[in-house]
Motif scaffolding. Structure first.
Motif, PDB file in Angstrom:
ATOM      1  N   THR A 108     -44.858   4.320  -5.808  1.00  0.00           N
ATOM      2  CA  THR A 108     -43.913   4.928  -4.881  1.00  0.00           C
ATOM      3  C   THR A 108     -42.538   5.047  -5.549  1.00  0.00           C
ATOM      4  OG1 THR A 108     -45.091   4.094  -2.949  1.00  0.00           O
ATOM      5  CG2 THR A 108     -42.793   4.722  -2.628  1.00  0.00           C
ATOM      6  N   TYR A 141     -41.916  -8.450   2.066  1.00  0.00           N
ATOM      7  CA  TYR A 141     -42.726  -7.974   3.186  1.00  0.00           C
ATOM      8  C   TYR A 141     -44.151  -8.525   3.232  1.00  0.00           C
ATOM      9  CZ  TYR A 141     -39.084  -4.534   4.167  1.00  0.00           C
ATOM     10  OH  TYR A 141     -37.900  -3.931   4.485  1.00  0.00           O
ATOM     11  N   ASN A 160     -46.584   9.001   2.412  1.00  0.00           N
ATOM     12  CA  ASN A 160     -45.645   8.867   3.524  1.00  0.00           C
ATOM     13  C   ASN A 160     -46.226   9.401   4.836  1.00  0.00           C
ATOM     14  OD1 ASN A 160     -43.895   7.888   1.617  1.00  0.00           O
ATOM     15  ND2 ASN A 160     -42.548   9.670   1.605  1.00  0.00           N
ATOM     16  N   GLU A 161     -45.675   8.900   5.922  1.00  0.00           N
ATOM     17  CA  GLU A 161     -46.014   9.403   7.248  1.00  0.00           C
ATOM     18  C   GLU A 161     -44.726   9.882   7.892  1.00  0.00           C
ATOM     19  OE1 GLU A 161     -48.112   6.405   9.410  1.00  0.00           O
ATOM     20  OE2 GLU A 161     -49.682   6.207   7.890  1.00  0.00           O
ATOM     21  N   THR A 203     -41.164   8.397   7.071  1.00  0.00           N
ATOM     22  CA  THR A 203     -41.279   6.980   6.723  1.00  0.00           C
ATOM     23  C   THR A 203     -41.970   6.829   5.376  1.00  0.00           C
ATOM     24  OG1 THR A 203     -41.446   6.370   9.059  1.00  0.00           O
ATOM     25  CG2 THR A 203     -42.144   4.730   7.439  1.00  0.00           C
ATOM     26  N   VAL A 204     -41.302   6.171   4.441  1.00  0.00           N
ATOM     27  CA  VAL A 204     -41.881   5.930   3.117  1.00  0.00           C
ATOM     28  C   VAL A 204     -42.849   4.755   3.218  1.00  0.00           C
ATOM     29  CG1 VAL A 204     -41.387   5.331   0.716  1.00  0.00           C
ATOM     30  CG2 VAL A 204     -39.815   6.816   1.987  1.00  0.00           C
ATOM     31  N   LYS A 205     -44.064   4.966   2.722  1.00  0.00           N
ATOM     32  CA  LYS A 205     -45.099   3.940   2.768  1.00  0.00           C
ATOM     33  C   LYS A 205     -45.448   3.508   1.344  1.00  0.00           C
ATOM     34  CE  LYS A 205     -46.146   4.134   7.289  1.00  0.00           C
ATOM     35  NZ  LYS A 205     -46.206   2.975   8.201  1.00  0.00           N
ATOM     36  N   ASP A 264     -49.688   0.811   3.202  1.00  0.00           N
ATOM     37  CA  ASP A 264     -48.999   1.314   4.391  1.00  0.00           C
ATOM     38  C   ASP A 264     -47.858   0.392   4.833  1.00  0.00           C
ATOM     39  OD1 ASP A 264     -50.389   3.655   4.560  1.00  0.00           O
ATOM     40  OD2 ASP A 264     -51.760   3.006   6.141  1.00  0.00           O
ATOM     41  N   SER A 294     -44.071   0.003   5.302  1.00  0.00           N
ATOM     42  CA  SER A 294     -42.885   0.856   5.431  1.00  0.00           C
ATOM     43  C   SER A 294     -41.719   0.254   4.655  1.00  0.00           C
ATOM     44  CB  SER A 294     -42.497   0.999   6.902  1.00  0.00           C
ATOM     45  OG  SER A 294     -43.542   1.603   7.644  1.00  0.00           O
ATOM     46  N   SER A 321     -37.546   1.146   3.227  1.00  0.00           N
ATOM     47  CA  SER A 321     -36.362   1.948   3.509  1.00  0.00           C
ATOM     48  C   SER A 321     -35.636   2.308   2.217  1.00  0.00           C
ATOM     49  CB  SER A 321     -35.416   1.160   4.418  1.00  0.00           C
ATOM     50  OG  SER A 321     -34.915   0.021   3.720  1.00  0.00           O
TER      51      SER A 321
END
Length: 347
Positions: free
Chosen positions: A230, A266, A308-309, A312-314, A327, A329, A331
Motif C-alpha cells: 500500500t 493496529y 481501497n473501499e 478509505t485506504v485499506k 482490510d 483502514s 489514514s
C-alpha cells in the motif's frame, strides 16, 4: 500446494520440448526486451517451435498503453488468430503487459510465462494478475487471467545484475513474513550472499499459489500478499518519473518497514518483531531518503490503491512474523507516521 500450471525446472530445454510435444498452438510469438533477448532468448530459442519475435524496451516506464499498441500491432501484422500463443520471456513488466495484451487481443489468446527475474519467478508470474501502469498509477488498468503455463528456470537469475536480485528478494522476505514464521530464520540467516534461490523460489511459489487458489479474484485472503505494497506502491509510483527511481523490491522494502509500525499500532504485532524485521530490511536495502515534502504526494497515491473501499485506504498488515491480516483502514496520518518510523533508521 503449488499451482498446477507452474513448473519449476532445472532443464529449460527439455521442459519446453516436452511441453510443445503435447501442445500444438497456431502461430507462436515470443515477447522479449533488449536484456532478455540477449541473455535468455538464446537459451530457449532452439527448444521452441517456429515463432516470431517482438522486442520492446525494458523497464517500468514502458509498461503503458503505447507499448501495448506496439505489441497489438505486431500480433496483427503477424496475422495472429485466436489459437495463437504468446510466450512472455522476461520479468514482471513483460509478464504483466504481455499477458494483458494476450488476454485482450481478439478477446483473448493463450499465453505462457517464462519469468527471467527473481521478482517474476517468486511473485509476478504466479497468480494471474495482468496489467499496465496508467497516468502514474501502478497496475491501474488490468484484469485477472491465468497463463496456460508458467515455466520457472532458476538459472535465469544468474544473468541478473545484483540490484535486480535484491529487488526480487523483497518478495521472498514478504512471503515468509505473511505466511510462514518457520521459514523466516532461514531467510534471515542466508541473506543475499548465500541464498538458496531454488529453495526460495519454490517456497514463494507454494505460498503464493496456495493463497491464490483460495481467493483468485482477491476478495479476501489474497489481500495479504499486499503487505508492504500500500505504501510501497505509492512510493514506487511517486519516484518513477524522477531521477530517484526505485526498483519494485526497493520500494516494497520501504513499504514493509513503514507498515510494520502500523502493524504494531493496529494488529498488536510485537514491537520487537517489527524492529527485527525492519532492521533486516534496512541491512539488505539500505536507507533511501524520503523527505517530509514528499509525503503529501505519496499519501495521494495511496488513495488510488486497488484494495481501497471508497475513500478509505485499506492495508494488509502483520499480527506477527508469519501471520498477516487484511482490510485494515489506515489514514493519511498513519502513512506519515509509518514513514517517520522508517526515517528513524537514517544512518
Amino acid at each position: 500446494m503449488p499451482a498446477q500450471n507452474v513448473t519449476l525446472t532445472q532443464d529449460i530445454a527439455l521442459t519446453l520440448k516436452a511441453y510443445f510435444s503435447d501442445y500444438k498452438p497456431g502461430q507462436i510469438g515470443v515477447l522479449v526486451d533488449e536484456n532478455t533477448k540477449k541473455h535468455c532468448y538464446p537459451l530457449v530459442k532452439e527448444s521452441l517451435p517456429p515463432h516470431s519475435l517482438c522486442e520492446i524496451r525494458s523497464g517500468e516506464l514502458n509498461k503503458n498503453l503505447a507499448t501495448c499498441s506496439q505489441i497489438w500491432e505486431w500480433m496483427t501484422t503477424e496475422h495472429f488468430d485466436r489459437k495463437a500463443l504468446l510466450i512472455n520471456l522476461g520479468g514482471g513488466v513483460i509478464g504483466d503487459m504481455g499477458g494483458f495484451c494476450a488476454a485482450t487481443y481478439k478477446r483473448g489468446i493463450p499465453f505462457i510465462n517464462l519469468p527471467t527475474t527473481l521478482l517474476a519467478q517468486v511473485d509476478a508470474s504466479v497468480g494471474g494478475k495482468l496489467g499496465i501502469d496508467f497516468k502514474g498509477y501502478k497496475n491501474h488498468i488490468g484484469l485477472f487471467q491465468e497463463p496456460e503455463q508458467v515455466i520457472v528456470y532458476p538459472h535465469f537469475v544468474q544473468s541478473l545484475p545484483p540490484e535486480e536480485v535484491r529487488s526480487g528478494f523483497a518478495e521472498v522476505i514478504k512471503h515468509s513474513l505473511i505466511r510462514d514464521a518457520a521459514y523466516w530464520p532461514r531467510v534471515k540467516a542466508q541473506g543475499l550472499e548465500v541464498a538458496d534461490w531454488t529453495a526460495h523460489i519454490a517456497h514463494s511459489i507454494d505460498i503464493k499459489a496456495t493463497v491464490v487458489d483460495a481467493d483468485f479474484r482477491e476478495g479476501g485472503l489474497r489481500k495479504i500478499l499486499n503487505y508492504g505494497h500500500t505504501i510501497g506502491h505509492a512510493i514506487e509510483s511517486y519516484f518513477l518519473e524522477t531521477d530517484r527511481r526505485l526498483l519494485h523490491g526497493e520500494a516494497i522494502a520501504i513499504g514493509m518497514v513503514a507498515e510494520n509500525l502500523l502493524s504494531v499500532k493496529y494488529c498488536a504485532m510485537p514491537q520487537a518483531e517489527a524492529d527485527e524485521v525492519s532492521r533486516f530490511l534496512l541491512d539488505i536495502y539500505g536507507y533511501r531518503e524520503i523527505a517530509t515534502e514528499d509525503e503529501e504526494a505519496i499519501i495521494q497515491l495511496t488513495l488510488q490503491d486497488k484494495k481501497n473501499e471508497g475513500s478509505t485506504v485499506k492495508a494488509a498488515l502483520l499480527e506477527g512474523i508469519g501471520k498477516a491480516t487484511y482490510d485494515i483502514s489506515i489514514s493519511a496520518a498513519d502513512v506519515s507516521e509509518g514513514l517517520a518510523y522508517y526515517r528513524q533508521y537514517k544512518p
